[in-house]
Design a protein around this motif. Structure first.
Motif, PDB file in Angstrom:
ATOM      1  N   LYS A  94     -12.077  -7.759  -6.714  1.00 50.87           N
ATOM      2  CA  LYS A  94     -11.333  -6.849  -7.185  1.00 50.87           C
ATOM      3  C   LYS A  94     -11.448  -5.573  -6.446  1.00 50.87           C
ATOM      4  O   LYS A  94     -10.556  -4.793  -5.878  1.00 50.87           O
ATOM      5  CB  LYS A  94     -11.423  -6.625  -8.834  1.00 50.87           C
ATOM      6  N   GLN A  95     -12.708  -5.182  -6.362  1.00 49.03           N
ATOM      7  CA  GLN A  95     -13.189  -4.159  -5.405  1.00 49.03           C
ATOM      8  C   GLN A  95     -12.825  -4.006  -4.057  1.00 49.03           C
ATOM      9  O   GLN A  95     -12.298  -3.093  -3.458  1.00 49.03           O
ATOM     10  CB  GLN A  95     -14.451  -3.684  -5.592  1.00 49.03           C
ATOM     11  N   GLN A  96     -12.891  -5.200  -3.558  1.00 49.44           N
ATOM     12  CA  GLN A  96     -12.593  -5.414  -2.150  1.00 49.44           C
ATOM     13  C   GLN A  96     -11.033  -5.253  -1.803  1.00 49.44           C
ATOM     14  O   GLN A  96     -10.642  -4.818  -0.968  1.00 49.44           O
ATOM     15  CB  GLN A  96     -12.994  -6.788  -1.609  1.00 49.44           C
ATOM     16  N   ALA A  97     -10.510  -5.747  -2.957  1.00 55.87           N
ATOM     17  CA  ALA A  97      -8.832  -5.604  -2.652  1.00 55.87           C
ATOM     18  C   ALA A  97      -8.668  -4.079  -2.789  1.00 55.87           C
ATOM     19  O   ALA A  97      -7.439  -3.884  -2.024  1.00 55.87           O
ATOM     20  CB  ALA A  97      -8.327  -6.651  -3.737  1.00 55.87           C
ATOM     21  N   GLU A  98      -9.163  -3.311  -3.721  1.00 55.80           N
ATOM     22  CA  GLU A  98      -8.851  -2.079  -3.818  1.00 55.80           C
ATOM     23  C   GLU A  98      -9.143  -1.357  -2.446  1.00 55.80           C
ATOM     24  O   GLU A  98      -8.243  -0.491  -2.116  1.00 55.80           O
ATOM     25  CB  GLU A  98      -9.489  -1.540  -5.007  1.00 55.80           C
ATOM     26  N   ILE A  99     -10.332  -1.691  -2.058  1.00 51.84           N
ATOM     27  CA  ILE A  99     -10.673  -0.930  -0.860  1.00 51.84           C
ATOM     28  C   ILE A  99      -9.821  -1.382   0.352  1.00 51.84           C
ATOM     29  O   ILE A  99      -9.347  -0.538   1.237  1.00 51.84           O
ATOM     30  CB  ILE A  99     -12.365  -1.464  -0.370  1.00 51.84           C
ATOM     31  N   SER A 100      -9.568  -2.571   0.346  1.00 50.73           N
ATOM     32  CA  SER A 100      -8.470  -3.019   1.570  1.00 50.73           C
ATOM     33  C   SER A 100      -7.101  -2.312   1.320  1.00 50.73           C
ATOM     34  O   SER A 100      -6.516  -1.718   2.358  1.00 50.73           O
ATOM     35  CB  SER A 100      -8.257  -4.476   1.470  1.00 50.73           C
ATOM     36  N   LYS A 101      -6.813  -2.028   0.095  1.00 45.92           N
ATOM     37  CA  LYS A 101      -5.508  -1.503  -0.355  1.00 45.92           C
ATOM     38  C   LYS A 101      -5.583   0.306   0.186  1.00 45.92           C
ATOM     39  O   LYS A 101      -4.609   0.842   0.668  1.00 45.92           O
ATOM     40  CB  LYS A 101      -5.111  -1.563  -1.736  1.00 45.92           C
ATOM     41  N   LEU A 102      -6.727   0.773  -0.055  1.00 46.29           N
ATOM     42  CA  LEU A 102      -6.920   2.077   0.115  1.00 46.29           C
ATOM     43  C   LEU A 102      -6.772   2.453   1.613  1.00 46.29           C
ATOM     44  O   LEU A 102      -6.506   3.332   2.296  1.00 46.29           O
ATOM     45  CB  LEU A 102      -8.021   2.595  -0.577  1.00 46.29           C
ATOM     46  N   ALA A 110      -6.840  12.388   0.665  1.00 45.28           N
ATOM     47  CA  ALA A 110      -7.299  12.024  -1.007  1.00 45.28           C
ATOM     48  C   ALA A 110      -7.996  10.633  -1.068  1.00 45.28           C
ATOM     49  O   ALA A 110      -8.951  10.544  -1.733  1.00 45.28           O
ATOM     50  CB  ALA A 110      -6.401  12.289  -1.803  1.00 45.28           C
ATOM     51  N   ARG A 111      -6.993   9.534  -0.443  1.00 43.06           N
ATOM     52  CA  ARG A 111      -7.761   8.327  -0.527  1.00 43.06           C
ATOM     53  C   ARG A 111      -9.154   8.046   0.214  1.00 43.06           C
ATOM     54  O   ARG A 111      -9.783   7.349   0.001  1.00 43.06           O
ATOM     55  CB  ARG A 111      -6.454   7.074   0.130  1.00 43.06           C
ATOM     56  N   ARG A 112      -8.851   8.829   1.414  1.00 43.12           N
ATOM     57  CA  ARG A 112     -10.412   8.540   2.346  1.00 43.12           C
ATOM     58  C   ARG A 112     -11.572   8.996   1.511  1.00 43.12           C
ATOM     59  O   ARG A 112     -12.620   8.567   1.195  1.00 43.12           O
ATOM     60  CB  ARG A 112     -10.091   9.494   3.687  1.00 43.12           C
ATOM     61  N   LYS A 113     -11.253  10.218   0.645  1.00 49.48           N
ATOM     62  CA  LYS A 113     -12.450  10.671  -0.130  1.00 49.48           C
ATOM     63  C   LYS A 113     -12.892   9.939  -1.198  1.00 49.48           C
ATOM     64  O   LYS A 113     -13.867   9.593  -1.553  1.00 49.48           O
ATOM     65  CB  LYS A 113     -12.116  12.305  -0.602  1.00 49.48           C
ATOM     66  N   GLN A 114     -11.705   9.142  -1.746  1.00 45.67           N
ATOM     67  CA  GLN A 114     -11.871   8.258  -2.711  1.00 45.67           C
ATOM     68  C   GLN A 114     -12.811   6.957  -2.217  1.00 45.67           C
ATOM     69  O   GLN A 114     -13.737   6.750  -3.221  1.00 45.67           O
ATOM     70  CB  GLN A 114     -10.498   7.525  -3.390  1.00 45.67           C
TER      71      GLN A 114
END
Length: 661
Positions: A268-276, A295-299
């Motif tokens: 789930k986290q990998q999918a979120e990272i890929s999306k960001l 902002a996404r990069r900081k996240q």
């Protein structure tokens, strides 16, 4: 109450960390297993807990006055005493009390003491105190306790006077464990206690440990043993410790569920990272969206990224494949006898092995299980009979003694010399699947550990493509993960298996039937190990009921005569010996039941005495003279009954011992 705590403990070997941040709590009466792969550091951690070494970081704290008993792997007893002397030394305090009692008894019979009434009463009072202490510390039962433990480890009375120095290494290890059990430490730490034990002894040890009064911390590769003894599991893997509640089977299920949940969160986290990351890459250079991309990069930068589950540990992965199929009849052994130099160990032995069966051979140590396999293969001749193989049968043999490895060769040459036409790259690939990678393949065989040698033997066996595998203790030296891989490989094998094993969990996973080997020959049980044990219990109950019924019928038919009219007729010497043996067996069983009942009664009376004594010291009762007098009468009656029961027990225990001799 917590007996011992392991807090943030670390162990380094040079620059490498073996484990770190290890935490463990051992409660009073705990039943704890420590599991993990070979090399994970289990034995190292046990040595720290036992106080033999200290952590590089962290600390181990324990309750004041905690007594610890520690049995290292294959740690034999080193003593010049006899077996009985060594076991009896555990009870040195009782010996002192017993000597004191005898000394006081001598004084009480001395005319001078008898003439001095004051001295006599004082001596009598002292004697009562010493006798009470002796009784409370099981002074009248400790010898029976020693005999019970020694019998559990297959040391019978005829070897009690044997010197410990005359025992084998395995027997010395068993004796070391027997002594630890008698010492009754608050915490018992056992590193592979099931090594060198046959199934009968293992079953006894499991039962004993289930009722052990102290706490247990155990390292063992015997999963069946862990299932029956422990209710907590600490898993040492990936350099850290994870705690689970339940026995070994429950641990396996909970660990699998935990890893599955970790994978779910990780993916789930990998999918979120890929999306960001995709959003940042597409929008960072566009003026209208650059702020959102930043902002996404900081996240992403602040995100606490989860490690990939399972870490970097590798698992062997291999299989066995038959190059050609055998006929339906694979092996026949009929009315054979196995042994050495005309000494028969088992007879008659019969085997009928059919295609795709997996047959486990079980029996006590020394009965001839390995000898039977070697006789089937022609390595040792049958004393009687022979083995006949079926059509197109090609056998592969796993030797528990590992004699078919060449110590002077390297891992690579051991395989390549047997398969010279196979490219080196392919040999290295096969070895890699058995966890021999990189420089491992250049190791000389004499430098390998027991587990590595076992894996190399399995590698050789897998390359032979036999259709009939004959395996002698294939799980010896393998850690639990490797055993599970082997179980999968054998269950997927498209051939036939005949194997000897003490690993009951392994037998349950692999065997389609079980053959028990005894001095009277072989008996087939069409099921796994649990089925075999159920049937054995059923047979024992039927035999006991039949014997009891026969005895009752005999007694009813001849209430006054010791023998019936038929039995009173002249008998041959063989008949007389048989009848005497049966009578002795009945008498022995009767005495064993009576001794056990008396022991139970002694325990009940001791409990009653303790309860009365506790009532006597309560403030309300201390202030009531009548109540106190009544309680004293009750206590005197209980003590009198206890003494009489104890005398009966001693007499019958001695009679039983004489009967056994």
């Amino acid at each position: 109450m917590i007996l011992l705590q392991v807090q943030q403990v670390m162990r380094r070997f040079g620059a490498n960390v073996l484990f770190e941040n290890v935490q463990m709590d051992i409660q009073e009466h705990a039943r704890v297993a420590l599991v993990g792969r070979n090399g994970a550091g289990k034995s190292t951690l046990l040595k720290m807990i036992a106080g033999e070494t200290v952590p590089d970081e962290g600390q181990i704290s324990m309750r004041k006055g905690l007594t610890i008993g520690y049995l290292a792997q294959d740690q034999g007893l080193d003593s010049r005493n006899t077996i009985w002397e060594e076991m009896s030394s555990v009870f040195a305090e009782l010996h002192t009390l017993e000597d004191r009692m005898h000394s006081l008894e001598h004084q009480l019979s001395d005319p001078e003491t008898i003439a001095d009434q004051e001295a006599y009463q004082q001596t009598l009072k002292t004697y009562d105190q010493v006798q009470t202490e002796f009784q409370q510390k099981n002074g009248y039962g400790y010898q029976a306790e020693i005999r019970g433990v020694l019998h559990g480890f297959q040391f019978d009375a005829d070897v009690y006077d044997k010197s410990v120095t005359e025992l084998s290494g395995g027997q010395k290890t068993q004796l070391a464990l027997a002594k630890l059990l008698l010492e009754k430490r608050d915490l018992l730490i056992l590193d592979e206690p099931t090594n060198h034990l046959d199934v009968e002894t293992l079953t006894w040890l499991e039962s004993y440990l289930q009722s052990y009064s102290g706490a247990l911390l155990i390292v063992s590769h015997d999963r069946y043993f862990l299932d029956r003894v422990v209710n907590e599991v600490y898993d040492l893997s990936h350099h850290e410790m994870v705690h689970y509640t339940g026995n070994y089977d429950q641990f396996v299920q909970k660990k699998a569920a935990r890893i599955q949940a970790q994978w779910k969160h990780y993916e789930k986290q990998q999918a979120e990272i890929s999306k960001l990351e995709d959003f940042v890459n597409r929008n960072i250079v566009r003026a209208s969206t650059t702020k959102r991309a930043q902002a996404r990069r900081k996240q992403l930068a602040k995100m606490d990224r989860l490690d990939r589950p399972d870490g970097d540990e590798k698992t062997a992965h291999f299989g066995f494949h038959a190059a050609k199929q055998s006929g339906n009849i694979v092996l026949t052994v009929k009315d054979a006898a196995v042994g050495y130099q005309d000494r028969i160990l088992s007879e008659p032995d019969n085997l009928n092995v059919k295609k795709h069966e997996a047959i486990a051979i079980v029996g006590p140590n020394g009965i001839g299980k390995s000898t039977l396999l070697k006789s089937i293969l022609g390595k040792i001749p049958f004393i009687k009979g022979q083995a006949t193989f079926g059509t197109n049968v090609v056998t592969g043999y796993y030797d528990q003694e590992q004699r078919n490895l060449h110590d002077r060769k390297t891992v690579l040459s051991e395989l390549w010399d047997e398969h010279p036409t196979t490219p080196e790259k392919d040999i290295r690939t096969i070895l890699g699947s058995f966890l021999f990678t990189g420089e491992d393949v250049d190791k000389p065989i004499h430098a390998l550990s027991g587990g590595e040698r076992a894996r190399l033997l399995l590698t050789k066996l897998a390359m032979q493509n036999n259709n009939f595998l004959i395996l002698d203790e294939p799980t010896n030296h393998l850690d639990i993960d490797s055993r599970e891989v082997l179980e999968v490989a054998l269950n997927d094998f498209d051939g036939t298996i005949l194997f000897v094993s003490h690993d009951r969990y392994f037998i349950n996973q692999v065997a389609t039937s079980v053959v028990e080997l005894t001095p009277e020959g072989t008996e087939l049980f069409l099921g796994d190990y649990d089925y075999y044990m159920d049937k054995k219990q059923e047979q024992a109950e039927i035999a006991e009921a039949a014997a009891s019924e026969a005895a009752e019928q005999e007694a009813a038919a001849n209430p006054e005569a010791p023998e019936s009219a038929a039995s009173a007729a002249p008998k041959s010497k063989g008949q007389q010996d048989y009848q005497a043996s049966k009578q002795q067996q009945r008498q022995k069983r009767k005495l064993e039941r009576s001794v056990a009942a008396l022991e139970e009664r002694i325990g009940e009376l001791e409990t009653q005495a303790d309860e009365i004594q506790q009532q006597m010291v309560q403030p309300d009762n201390l202030a009531d003279a009548d109540k106190l007098q009544d309680l004293q009468k009750q206590l005197d009656a209980v003590n009198e009954a206890h003494d009489q029961t104890e005398n009966d027990w001693m007499a019958q225990a001695e009679e039983l011992e004489n009967l056994a001799d």
